[in-house]
Design an enzyme around this catalytic site. Structure first.
Site: not given
Length: 479
Positions: A152-154, A178-179, A230, A251, A285, A381
């Site tokens: 997972a992302p921040w 995993k975070p 990313s 994603e 995003c 981005e």
């Protein structure tokens, strides 16, 4: 006087553990720039343990009925509601987000999404059984894929954890999640909540950095790797997973075009676009950060947008007037500032363009005009509170420029002309097209893109299907 840091721990096989080799990293609150906790820096032994636990738990969880999995997920949703304030506190410490917005904009959709996937568990679909060949009956079984390695992302640590584990568990898979190394706190709390409801080993959380994520993806146990992150990280995951043909769900980044036509109500468009562009400090995003506006209203639109930016406030989480909090980490602050520092001579900063305050990683709401299609800030981005504006002459040019980037996640069209809106929704090469709005999501509809924005869908029945596999069963009627 130093303050003792809180100790976060992995959750493996139903218990909290430190990293096997004792390594840790400091976790920093981006609103203050100060460390508040330590988290495990998980290595091979931790990944092995988590994967072994998930693999051991899989047969029994796979064989539960959809009704049993639904019941468990509904209990998790109820527990999230009951412990909402704890989740909010952990997420705010993780990210520096405004407390009020976290309470209203994240907890309700998270709970709703878990409940949606609880229902999806009982709505498995496949072609009707039948005799497609004389004397033989065919049917389709839809089965879980197995152990899922999830990263997972921040930017939305709490919500993206839900997007990962809810469909996977609903379909009968087990999970190792995993975070991000910068935002583990809320995910560790989620492990406590979910772990109190599910059998041990079904849901595991390990903390760590990108090397930990790589170990997860390369591990032989998972049947599927799922990441939100990313483009670079996604490409690395796809490459690693290809070595043993794991399923991959990606994603990734976005560069959403916001196409504003001359018949648009400028005031309403500016209000909606500013809100969708600066929400979560633009660290989304799907953020409305790349505006294409018709040349006939360009100057009026830019003036109104700059005024809206000037009226948008960033600041500490407990300030009820702020629209967004800090950027997540010093590297992200440096990246956003770098885009502004490198602007070409023909660009003009209409608002913002600078860091805010000396404490934390805050950046002012920014508007940049005068840009060309091949400018760095248009093509790449930014992932910050920066809205760019380009002027287009007609519908064909708007489509060409909107599609003229490597990302293809989300887009929006602003017009009163229904025919034009329908034409644009067909021509825009993005996984989502909003019309006269930007950024709302619902659990029933899919979220996911094309091109370098990745593949696979989050949310909806399509997202649920991604965590299943299809088996054809044929039987003779003469047996």
């Amino acid at each position: 006087m130093s303050t003792e840091l809180r100790r976060l721990r992995n959750y493996i096989d139903g218990e909290f553990r430190d990293a096997a080799d004792g390594r840790t990293t400091e976790v920093v609150n981006p609103a203050t720039g100060e460390a508040y906790a330590t988290a495990p820096l998980s290595g091979p032994a931790d990944v092995d343990a988590a994967m072994a636990a998930a693999a051991a738990a899989f047969p029994a969880w796979r064989d539960t009925t959809p009704a049993e999995r639904q019941k468990a997920l509904l209990k998790i949703a109820d527990a999230f509601e009951e412990r909402a304030e704890e989740l909010i506190a952990a997420e705010v410490e993780n990210t520096g987000k405004p407390i009020g917005l976290t309470r209203t904009e994240e907890i309700p959709p998270m709970v709703d999404q878990i409940r949606f996937f609880a229902g999806a568990a009982r709505m498995l679909e496949g072609r009707a059984a039948g005799e497609y060949m004389e004397g033989l009956t065919s049917m389709v079984r839809r089965e879980p894929v197995g152990v899922c390695a999830q990263v997972a992302p921040w930017n939305y640590p709490m919500m993206m954890a839900v997007w990962k584990f809810a469909p996977a568990l609903a379909a009968g898979n087990t999970v190792v999640l995993k975070p991000s190394d910068t935002t583990p706190a809320s995910t560790v709390l989620i492990a406590e909540i979910v772990g109190s409801i599910l059998p041990k080993g079904v849901f595991n959380v390990i903390c760590g950095d990108r090397d930990t994520g790589r170990l997860m993806v390369e591990h032989p146990t998972p049947a599927m790797a799922s990441i939100t992150g990313s483009v670079r990280a996604g490409m690395s995951v796809a490459e690693s997973a290809s070595k043993d043909l794991k399923r991959v769900h990606l994603e990734l980044g976005g560069k959403a075009p916001v196409v504003v036509f001359e018949d648009t109500d400028i005031a309403k468009a500016v209000e909606g676009i500013a809100e969708a562009g600066y929400f979560n400090a633009g660290q989304d995003c799907t953020a409305a950060t790349r505006v294409l506006v018709h040349e006939s209203i360009h100057d009026e639109f830019v003036s109104a947008l700059a005024k809206a930016a000037a009226g948008t406030k960033t600041g500490q989480p407990d300030d009820e007037d702020v629209a967004y909090g800090p950027l997540n980490n010093p590297n992200q602050l440096k990246q956003v500032a770098g885009f502004i520092e490198r602007l070409p001579a023909h660009a003009k900063v209409e608002a913002g363009g600078h860091q805010v305050g000396e404490r934390g990683y805050f950046y002012a709401p920014t508007v940049v005009s005068g840009l060309k299609q091949d400018d760095e800030i248009i093509q790449n981005e930014v992932f910050g509170p920066v809205i760019t504006v380009q002027s287009f002459r007609d519908e064909d040019q708007a489509v060409e420029w909107a599609n003229g980037v490597e990302y293809a996640l989300a887009s929006s069209v602003w017009t009163k002309d229904h025919g034009r809106a329908m034409r644009m929704s067909k021509k825009l090469d993005f996984g989502c097209v909003w019309i006269n709005t930007h950024i709302p999501l619902v659990a029933e509809m899919p979220h996911g893109g094309f091109k370098k924005s990745g593949y696979g869908k989050d949310l909806s029945a399509y997202g649920f299907d991604d965590y299943t596999r299809i088996k054809h069963v044929m039987t003779s009627l003469d047996a």
